[in-house]
Design a protein around this motif. Structure first.
Motif, PDB file in Angstrom:
ATOM      1  N   GLN A 216       0.837  -1.147   0.040  1.00  0.00           N
ATOM      2  CA  GLN A 216       0.023  -0.093   0.041  1.00  0.00           C
ATOM      3  C   GLN A 216       0.920   1.138   0.080  1.00  0.00           C
ATOM      4  OE1 GLN A 216      -3.355  -0.256  -0.025  1.00  0.00           O
ATOM      5  NE2 GLN A 216      -2.845  -2.520  -0.313  1.00  0.00           N
ATOM      6  N   GLN A 217       1.720   1.317   0.808  1.00  0.00           N
ATOM      7  CA  GLN A 217       2.763   2.321   0.956  1.00  0.00           C
ATOM      8  C   GLN A 217       4.011   2.002   1.806  1.00  0.00           C
ATOM      9  OE1 GLN A 217       0.895   5.659   3.135  1.00  0.00           O
ATOM     10  NE2 GLN A 217       2.615   7.072   2.528  1.00  0.00           N
ATOM     11  N   CYS A 218       5.105   2.513   1.347  1.00  0.00           N
ATOM     12  CA  CYS A 218       6.405   2.373   1.903  1.00  0.00           C
ATOM     13  C   CYS A 218       7.091   3.682   2.297  1.00  0.00           C
ATOM     14  CB  CYS A 218       7.373   1.503   1.177  1.00  0.00           C
ATOM     15  SG  CYS A 218       8.752   1.264   1.982  1.00  0.00           S
ATOM     16  N   GLY A 219       7.312   3.846   3.579  1.00  0.00           N
ATOM     17  CA  GLY A 219       7.791   5.266   3.823  1.00  0.00           C
ATOM     18  C   GLY A 219       8.448   5.078   5.231  1.00  0.00           C
ATOM     19  N   GLU A 223       6.152   9.632   7.921  1.00  0.00           N
ATOM     20  CA  GLU A 223       5.499   9.868   6.430  1.00  0.00           C
ATOM     21  C   GLU A 223       3.957   9.016   6.227  1.00  0.00           C
ATOM     22  OE1 GLU A 223       9.590  10.023   3.536  1.00  0.00           O
ATOM     23  OE2 GLU A 223       7.732   8.542   3.163  1.00  0.00           O
ATOM     24  N   LEU A 224       4.102   7.889   7.102  1.00  0.00           N
ATOM     25  CA  LEU A 224       3.048   7.071   6.811  1.00  0.00           C
ATOM     26  C   LEU A 224       1.726   7.818   7.864  1.00  0.00           C
ATOM     27  CD1 LEU A 224       4.114   3.369   7.121  1.00  0.00           C
ATOM     28  CD2 LEU A 224       3.604   4.505   5.289  1.00  0.00           C
ATOM     29  N   PRO A 228      -0.777   9.609   4.943  1.00  0.00           N
ATOM     30  CA  PRO A 228      -1.083   8.302   4.129  1.00  0.00           C
ATOM     31  C   PRO A 228      -1.679   8.548   2.883  1.00  0.00           C
ATOM     32  CG  PRO A 228      -2.637   9.123   5.801  1.00  0.00           C
ATOM     33  CD  PRO A 228      -1.499   9.921   5.869  1.00  0.00           C
ATOM     34  N   VAL A 229      -1.320   7.490   1.981  1.00  0.00           N
ATOM     35  CA  VAL A 229      -1.757   7.533   0.375  1.00  0.00           C
ATOM     36  C   VAL A 229      -3.209   6.996   0.424  1.00  0.00           C
ATOM     37  CG1 VAL A 229       0.640   7.237  -0.457  1.00  0.00           C
ATOM     38  CG2 VAL A 229      -0.882   5.323  -0.228  1.00  0.00           C
ATOM     39  N   ASN A 230      -3.510   6.284   1.068  1.00  0.00           N
ATOM     40  CA  ASN A 230      -4.984   5.847   0.931  1.00  0.00           C
ATOM     41  C   ASN A 230      -5.693   5.843   2.422  1.00  0.00           C
ATOM     42  OD1 ASN A 230      -4.084   3.334   2.124  1.00  0.00           O
ATOM     43  ND2 ASN A 230      -3.808   2.640  -0.188  1.00  0.00           N
ATOM     44  N   VAL A 233      -4.403   2.669   4.991  1.00  0.00           N
ATOM     45  CA  VAL A 233      -3.056   3.154   5.603  1.00  0.00           C
ATOM     46  C   VAL A 233      -3.530   4.035   6.678  1.00  0.00           C
ATOM     47  CG1 VAL A 233      -0.653   4.282   5.348  1.00  0.00           C
ATOM     48  CG2 VAL A 233      -1.451   2.709   3.759  1.00  0.00           C
TER      49      VAL A 233
END
Lengths: 379, 312
Positions: A216-219, A223-224, A228-230, A233
């Motif tokens: 989903q996301q790596c950071g 950052e997470l 969050p990108v979605n 997350v």
């Protein structure tokens, strides 16, 4: 020491089944502490086992130190793994357990003993413990022996599969710190799997969030948490979880009971509603002395407290907003109406249940997500 | 310690276990009583009768009934070379047969522990000899399998130059062992297979990651894990094989000569061919005493095996 790369790596357990790990692309830098986190069934453990060579790579590649290891048996990958149940060799003593990999490499006995002792010292394992069998040890000691078995090797990569899940809560917090500190000292690339987002946030240099076999996301943890990108997350990272609710759109903003939150201008057209997300600490309790943020843009939400969870330093208020129906939607995040919102308040003098409260929120702290895809709608 | 010894002996304070009334004791004992009485009637009473006969001279084929002749039956037992040979033969046959069942059973169990298509069918087929009753198995071996002229084994071995071999006459000792192993190997395999399947998978995976080859994993981890299972298998296998009677009675009648006369068959012959009741009773008593000595060691080992299991 080596970098690790997953390149479009997939694992399918049965023909026609949904892939357990679906075209995973992930680069882990040399010396990095990477945490794979996700709910059960997200594919995090499968991804780790693919790196270990315990699961085949059905498509794509897995690289260690630049070399493709997709078809290499585990024993030739120069990795060490800590298993969830430790998987200590029951018939062998602690020292034999820790030295087993070296014995298999035909390292002479004096050298083996030296390295086992060194690892034991590093882990605060008592010398007298080295002659005991695993069943004579406590859970925490077994966990350290499992760690010791990994570090004696001085491998290219450490793999850890939920190594703390069998410890009690207090020991878990303590060991969490020890592992992170040990990794920093040894500087060996580490891939760590957990379902506990607190572990992920506190230990990882970077965190990869998986769900349904997909990354989903790596950071970085920050950052997470902040970006969050979605929606997945956003809801998964952070404890207590972000307040997520579906809100109808009204001229230029999302309609919450009693107020309209302005949204970034880049809204896709054709939407009639949107999922808004607010972290509990961004819902600030207003009092006579402290009427919200001295900021004209902040919006107010009023409701009554239905539950107070006191944590000591702070308290979590479960607030049912005015205008929400009392019917409970079963606590499913993003469900319309009904759900109380959770706000973080100062712990000394929280309001009591039943009391009417007003919460203020800065629209800049509000995240918006697409109700269909869950993707973040950012400015 | 000295301080502890000086302490006056006082009754332990606090609650004490309630004493059981006689009625309660009997209510626990009573349900066991029928089984106990039955066991005494069918085992202990005959044993006492046997002891009585062992001091008598009594031949079924001679007139005059029985009369007391002291310990001369026992004197005869201990000097009878046939009896001593039967003991040695029983021990060697059992040891060879048990070792072979362990080795072959373990090898097959390791193969069956892998996943392959048709594993269930193969496993059932391998277990089958264990399900055939010993007498029926002995008859099948003696006739269709080993017959010098029409036997299946000679037919199969004919291309290798074997010609009308009379297995049960020329190689009786080895052939009986083969049949014993054939019958009991599946049992050993099942026990070892249960042991293999109880080995945790993550330990084997840890060994893989630690760089162990398949052989090192087997030697270093699997064999120590299997130890209690092997001990149990050897113990039970010995108990079963030492009492082998059916195969010998039906295939060789203890022969040729006394080549396959084991202790159970020796006793049977003494009663049914020599009609020597007193002598066979004395030999039986000696056998029982020897069995009790061996069995008490075996039972101690049994207990150790199970304690080991619990401690794991």
């Amino acid at each position: 020491m080596a970098a690790v790369t997953y390149s479009k790596a997939s694992r399918v357990y049965a023909k026609g089944a949904v892939p357990a790990v679906d075209t995973l692309d992930l680069g882990i830098k040399d010396g990095e502490f990477m945490v794979l986190v996700g709910p059960s069934g997200s594919g995090k453990t499968t991804a780790l086992r693919m790196l270990a060579g315990l699961e085949p790579v059905d498509a794509g590649r897995v690289e260690i130190g630049g070399a493709d290891v997709s078809g290499t048996p585990p024993k030739d990958r120069d990795i060490a793994m800590v298993f969830q149940n430790y998987a200590l060799y029951p018939g062998k003593t602690v020292a034999e357990n820790m030295g087993f990999a070296l014995k298999m490499q035909r390292v002479p006995k004096p050298e083996r003993d030296r390295r086992v002792r060194e690892a034991a010292r590093l882990l605060d394992l008592d010398e007298s413990m080295l002659d005991r069998k695993p069943k004579q040890l406590s859970g925490g000691q077994r966990q350290r022996v499992a760690m010791g078995r990994a570090i004696v090797r001085e491998p290219k990569v450490f793999l850890m599969d939920e190594p703390l899940s069998n410890l009690d809560a207090k020991l878990r917090v303590h060991t969490r710190g020890q592992i992170a500190e040990l990794q920093r000292r040894l500087g060996i690339t580490t891939v760590y799997v957990t379902h506990d987002q607190v572990e992920a946030m506190t230990m990882g240099h970077r965190v990869a969030v998986l769900s349904g076999g997909r990354l989903q996301q790596c950071g970085t943890p920050r950052e997470l948490y902040d970006n969050p990108v979605n929606q997945f997350v956003a809801g998964f990272i952070g404890s207590p979880a972000m307040n997520l609710r579906t809100a109808p759109l009204a001229d230029g903003g999302a309609l919450l009971p009693g107020t309209v939150i302005p949204l970034p201008p880049g809204l896709p057209s054709g939407l009639s509603e949107v999922v808004v997300g607010i972290r509990p600490e961004h819902l600030r309790l207003t009092t006579k002395d402290n009427p919200g943020i001295p900021n004209g843009s902040s919006r107010l939400l009023s409701g009554h407290v239905i539950l107070v969870e006191e944590l000591g330093a702070d308290a979590l208020l479960h607030v049912r907003l005015d205008g929400d129906s009392g019917g409970d939607s079963g606590g499913v995040p993003g469900e319309r109406g009904g759900d109380p919102v959770v706000a973080r308040a100062e712990g000394r003098r929280p309001p009591s249940p039943g009391e009417k409260v007003t919460l203020s929120v800065d629209p800049a702290d509000v995240l918006a997500f697409h109700p269909g895809t869950g993707a973040r709608i950012a400015a | 310690m000295a301080v502890l010894e000086q302490a006056p002996p006082t009754a332990p304070a606090g609650p004490r276990p309630r004493a059981m009334s006689a009625r309660e004791k009997w209510s626990r004992r009573l349900p066991l009583l029928p089984a106990l009485l039955y066991t005494i009637i069918v085992t202990q009473v005959p044993f006492l009768v046997m002891i009585w006969y062992s001091f008598q001279s009594y031949y079924w084929n001679e007139p005059g009934g029985s009369w007391f002749n002291g310990v001369s039956n026992y004197a005869h037992v201990f000097t009878d070379p046939d009896f001593l040979n039967a003991i040695v033969r029983t021990v060697t046959m059992t040891v060879i047969a048990v070792l072979l069942t362990v080795i072959i059973g373990t090898a097959l169990a390791v193969l069956l522990d892998r996943k392959f298509p048709g594993r269930g069918v193969v496993r059932t087929l391998i277990i089958t000899p264990f399900l055939v009753m010993p007498a029926a198995a002995a008859l099948i071996w003696q006739g269709p399998m080993l017959d010098p002229n029409f036997g299946l084994l000679n037919y199969l071995l004919a291309p290798f130059g074997v010609n009308h071999e009379a297995w049960l006459s020329n190689h009786a000792y080895g052939t009986v062992i083969v049949v014993m192993v054939w019958q009991w190997m599946p049992f050993m395999m099942l026990i070892v297979l249960a042991g293999l399947q109880s080995q945790p998978g993550d330990v084997l995976e840890a060994a893989k990651v630690d760089g162990a080859s398949a052989w090192s994993t087997f030697r270093e981890l699997t064999v120590p894990h299997l130890r209690p299972y092997l001990e149990l298998g050897i113990l039970l296998g010995t108990i079963y094989l030492v009492t082998t009677f059916d195969q010998i009675r039906l295939m060789t009648q203890g022969g040729p000569g006394t080549q396959t006369t084991t202790l159970p068959y020796y006793l049977y012959e003494k009663v049914n061919y020599a009609f020597d009741i007193g002598g066979s009773a004395a030999a039986g008593v000696v056998t029982v005493v020897l069995t009790i000595i061996v069995a008490s060691f075996a039972l101690r080992m049994f207990a150790r095996v199970f304690q080991f299991e619990e401690a794991r």
